[in-house]
Design a protein around this motif. Structure first.
Motif, PDB file in Angstrom:
ATOM      1  N   MET A   1       5.040  -2.940   4.794  1.00 27.00           N
ATOM      2  CA  MET A   1       6.425  -3.020   4.333  1.00 27.00           C
ATOM      3  C   MET A   1       6.665  -4.342   3.600  1.00 27.00           C
ATOM      4  SD  MET A   1       8.026  -0.235   5.336  1.00 27.00           S
ATOM      5  CE  MET A   1       8.076   1.024   6.606  1.00 27.00           C
ATOM      6  N   VAL A   2       7.441  -4.258   2.531  1.00 27.82           N
ATOM      7  CA  VAL A   2       7.659  -5.418   1.671  1.00 27.82           C
ATOM      8  C   VAL A   2       9.162  -5.616   1.464  1.00 27.82           C
ATOM      9  CG1 VAL A   2       7.328  -6.307  -0.667  1.00 27.82           C
ATOM     10  CG2 VAL A   2       5.453  -5.132   0.493  1.00 27.82           C
ATOM     11  N   THR A   3       9.570  -6.862   1.358  1.00 32.64           N
ATOM     12  CA  THR A   3      10.958  -7.176   1.025  1.00 32.64           C
ATOM     13  C   THR A   3      11.035  -7.586  -0.440  1.00 32.64           C
ATOM     14  OG1 THR A   3      11.456  -7.904   3.270  1.00 32.64           O
ATOM     15  CG2 THR A   3      12.944  -8.649   1.536  1.00 32.64           C
ATOM     16  N   ILE A   4      11.911  -6.924  -1.174  1.00 30.67           N
ATOM     17  CA  ILE A   4      12.054  -7.159  -2.616  1.00 30.67           C
ATOM     18  C   ILE A   4      13.450  -7.695  -2.906  1.00 30.67           C
ATOM     19  CG2 ILE A   4      12.310  -5.953  -4.839  1.00 30.67           C
ATOM     20  CD1 ILE A   4       9.920  -4.261  -4.082  1.00 30.67           C
ATOM     21  N   LYS A   5      13.507  -8.633  -3.846  1.00 29.70           N
ATOM     22  CA  LYS A   5      14.783  -9.226  -4.229  1.00 29.70           C
ATOM     23  C   LYS A   5      14.973  -9.156  -5.733  1.00 29.70           C
ATOM     24  CE  LYS A   5      17.573 -13.430  -3.611  1.00 29.70           C
ATOM     25  NZ  LYS A   5      17.609 -14.785  -3.024  1.00 29.70           N
ATOM     26  N   CYS A   6      16.198  -8.801  -6.134  1.00 25.54           N
ATOM     27  CA  CYS A   6      16.581  -8.773  -7.558  1.00 25.54           C
ATOM     28  C   CYS A   6      17.981  -9.347  -7.700  1.00 25.54           C
ATOM     29  CB  CYS A   6      16.593  -7.344  -8.096  1.00 25.54           C
ATOM     30  SG  CYS A   6      15.027  -6.560  -8.270  1.00 25.54           S
ATOM     31  N   ARG A   7      18.090 -10.430  -8.441  1.00 26.73           N
ATOM     32  CA  ARG A   7      19.413 -10.999  -8.735  1.00 26.73           C
ATOM     33  C   ARG A   7      20.298 -11.124  -7.489  1.00 26.73           C
ATOM     34  NH1 ARG A   7      21.667  -9.702 -14.735  1.00 26.73           N
ATOM     35  NH2 ARG A   7      19.723 -10.074 -15.879  1.00 26.73           N
ATOM     36  N   GLY A   8      19.728 -11.594  -6.398  1.00 28.34           N
ATOM     37  CA  GLY A   8      20.515 -11.815  -5.195  1.00 28.34           C
ATOM     38  C   GLY A   8      20.640 -10.618  -4.279  1.00 28.34           C
ATOM     39  N   ILE A   9      20.147  -9.453  -4.720  1.00 27.69           N
ATOM     40  CA  ILE A   9      20.180  -8.251  -3.885  1.00 27.69           C
ATOM     41  C   ILE A   9      18.816  -8.087  -3.225  1.00 27.69           C
ATOM     42  CG2 ILE A   9      20.575  -5.768  -3.813  1.00 27.69           C
ATOM     43  CD1 ILE A   9      23.047  -7.407  -4.551  1.00 27.69           C
ATOM     44  N   THR A  10      18.817  -7.854  -1.906  1.00 31.76           N
ATOM     45  CA  THR A  10      17.573  -7.749  -1.154  1.00 31.76           C
ATOM     46  C   THR A  10      17.364  -6.328  -0.643  1.00 31.76           C
ATOM     47  OG1 THR A  10      17.730 -10.058  -0.454  1.00 31.76           O
ATOM     48  CG2 THR A  10      16.275  -8.635   0.819  1.00 31.76           C
ATOM     49  N   PHE A  11      16.156  -5.835  -0.800  1.00 30.13           N
ATOM     50  CA  PHE A  11      15.771  -4.513  -0.295  1.00 30.13           C
ATOM     51  C   PHE A  11      14.634  -4.723   0.703  1.00 30.13           C
ATOM     52  CE2 PHE A  11      17.117  -4.078  -4.734  1.00 30.13           C
ATOM     53  CZ  PHE A  11      18.166  -3.163  -4.614  1.00 30.13           C
ATOM     54  N   SER A  12      14.875  -4.356   1.943  1.00 26.60           N
ATOM     55  CA  SER A  12      13.902  -4.614   3.001  1.00 26.60           C
ATOM     56  C   SER A  12      13.090  -3.366   3.349  1.00 26.60           C
ATOM     57  CB  SER A  12      14.616  -5.104   4.265  1.00 26.60           C
ATOM     58  OG  SER A  12      15.361  -6.279   3.995  1.00 26.60           O
ATOM     59  N   ASN A  13      11.915  -3.599   3.929  1.00 27.33           N
ATOM     60  CA  ASN A  13      11.050  -2.528   4.438  1.00 27.33           C
ATOM     61  C   ASN A  13      10.696  -1.496   3.360  1.00 27.33           C
ATOM     62  OD1 ASN A  13      11.157  -3.643   7.101  1.00 27.33           O
ATOM     63  ND2 ASN A  13      13.156  -2.661   7.381  1.00 27.33           N
ATOM     64  N   ILE A  14      10.271  -1.989   2.214  1.00 28.93           N
ATOM     65  CA  ILE A  14       9.940  -1.124   1.091  1.00 28.93           C
ATOM     66  C   ILE A  14       8.457  -0.751   1.131  1.00 28.93           C
ATOM     67  CG2 ILE A  14       9.910  -0.896  -1.421  1.00 28.93           C
ATOM     68  CD1 ILE A  14      12.710  -0.997  -0.109  1.00 28.93           C
ATOM     69  N   GLN A  15       8.184   0.546   0.981  1.00 27.48           N
ATOM     70  CA  GLN A  15       6.815   1.063   0.943  1.00 27.48           C
ATOM     71  C   GLN A  15       6.337   1.351  -0.481  1.00 27.48           C
ATOM     72  OE1 GLN A  15       7.603   4.599   3.428  1.00 27.48           O
ATOM     73  NE2 GLN A  15       6.049   3.821   4.845  1.00 27.48           N
ATOM     74  N   ALA A  16       7.277   1.727  -1.361  1.00 30.04           N
ATOM     75  CA  ALA A  16       6.875   2.203  -2.684  1.00 30.04           C
ATOM     76  C   ALA A  16       7.966   1.942  -3.715  1.00 30.04           C
ATOM     77  CB  ALA A  16       6.566   3.700  -2.631  1.00 30.04           C
ATOM     78  N   VAL A  17       7.550   1.929  -4.968  1.00 26.90           N
ATOM     79  CA  VAL A  17       8.481   1.815  -6.094  1.00 26.90           C
ATOM     80  C   VAL A  17       8.125   2.907  -7.093  1.00 26.90           C
ATOM     81  CG1 VAL A  17       9.435   0.359  -7.907  1.00 26.90           C
ATOM     82  CG2 VAL A  17       8.613  -0.689  -5.785  1.00 26.90           C
ATOM     83  N   ILE A  18       9.124   3.699  -7.473  1.00 25.01           N
ATOM     84  CA  ILE A  18       8.938   4.749  -8.467  1.00 25.01           C
ATOM     85  C   ILE A  18       9.668   4.347  -9.744  1.00 25.01           C
ATOM     86  CG2 ILE A  18       9.456   7.152  -9.053  1.00 25.01           C
ATOM     87  CD1 ILE A  18       9.078   7.839  -6.106  1.00 25.01           C
ATOM     88  N   PHE A  19       8.954   4.390 -10.860  1.00 29.03           N
ATOM     89  CA  PHE A  19       9.487   3.990 -12.153  1.00 29.03           C
ATOM     90  C   PHE A  19       9.703   5.191 -13.061  1.00 29.03           C
ATOM     91  CE2 PHE A  19       7.036   0.382 -10.617  1.00 29.03           C
ATOM     92  CZ  PHE A  19       7.805  -0.721 -10.941  1.00 29.03           C
ATOM     93  N   ASP A  20      10.768   5.151 -13.831  1.00 28.43           N
ATOM     94  CA  ASP A  20      10.893   6.014 -15.003  1.00 28.43           C
ATOM     95  C   ASP A  20       9.877   5.506 -16.030  1.00 28.43           C
ATOM     96  OD1 ASP A  20      12.139   7.834 -16.917  1.00 28.43           O
ATOM     97  OD2 ASP A  20      12.991   6.029 -17.805  1.00 28.43           O
TER      98      ASP A  20
END
Length: 246
Positions: A1-20
């Motif tokens: 699990m990974v924690t991701i941050k963008c412009r002050g917004i945090t997303f915790s416990n991330i397993q995957a990222v799906i892109f257009d």
């Protein structure tokens, strides 16, 4: 699990990222504009007078394409149906109109089949490597066909970092959340632990309705666009996606 941050917004416990793909990883605006113009001209050659209205319907404006328009966010099938609708307004039957539209699209595809694949946005490859190295599963879910996605991944040699190459090949279209749920199932991840990254309102709506962990909107060079207002966060470059470390 990974924690991701963008412009002050945090997303915790991330397993995957799906892109257009188009407009997110691939700088395809010029190719799409040329393809739409060719489709319109080929339809006009069969039914004089429909070319200009079709270009407007596709979202082709003054040498560019509308990022919220049909050509930018719709599947090939959706574009075909709209084109057939304009042709039907000339008095043709529906089946004949669909045949004429499909013929124009097929001829345009044939003309462009050997054209160069559009480039990656600058820095995209580095971001994919960065996210993959953190243990995240990465996928592409595009309104283009799966064959087009596979061609894109192969051309840019992304196979070492992309575990899912998925397009629209059935009656499902964005923003149907079933597409995102199918993508997560194929990746073997929980939707609630998966981020969606895309450049259209449809990408954002799809992810939210599917219960994604978060939806990141991207408009390269300018994150302040109205069509991404429902995203959890909007960014102007993929390298704004950062991983928080302990």
């Amino acid at each position: 699990m990974v924690t991701i941050k963008c412009r002050g917004i945090t997303f915790s416990n991330i397993q995957a990222v799906i892109f257009d793909k188009d407009g997110t990883l691939e700088d395809s605006q010029e190719f799409l504009r040329l393809l739409g113009m060719k489709r319109s001209r080929l339809a006009d050659a069969q039914i004089p007078g429909v070319g200009e209205p079709l270009q407007m319907a596709f979202g082709i404006e003054a040498g560019s394409i509308d990022p919220t328009g049909l050509l930018a966010v719709g599947s090939r099938r959706e574009n075909e149906i709209v084109a057939a609708g304009y042709i039907a307004e000339t008095g043709r039957g529906w089946l004949e109109s669909l045949t004429i539209a499909r013929r124009a699209f097929d001829e345009a595809d044939e003309m462009f089949k050997h054209s160069a694949v559009s480039p990656l946005f600058v820095g995209s490859l580095e971001v994919l490597k960065y996210l993959s190295s953190a243990g995240l599963k990465l996928g592409i879910l595009s309104a283009a066909t799966t064959a087009d996605v596979q061609k894109f991944v192969k051309h840019h040699a992304l196979g070492d970092w992309i575990q899912l190459e998925m397009g629209v090949d059935s009656t499902l279209h964005k923003p149907d959340p079933k597409l995102f749920l199918q993508a997560c199932e194929k990746l073997g991840v929980n939707p609630a632990a998966t981020l969606m990254v895309g450049d259209s309102a449809g990408d954002i709506q799809m992810g939210k309705n599917a219960g994604a962990a978060g939806c990141i909107g991207i408009c390269w060079g300018n994150a302040r666009v109205s069509h991404l207002e429902n995203a959890d966060v909007a960014i102007a470059s993929l390298d704004e996606i950062t991983i928080l470390t302990d």
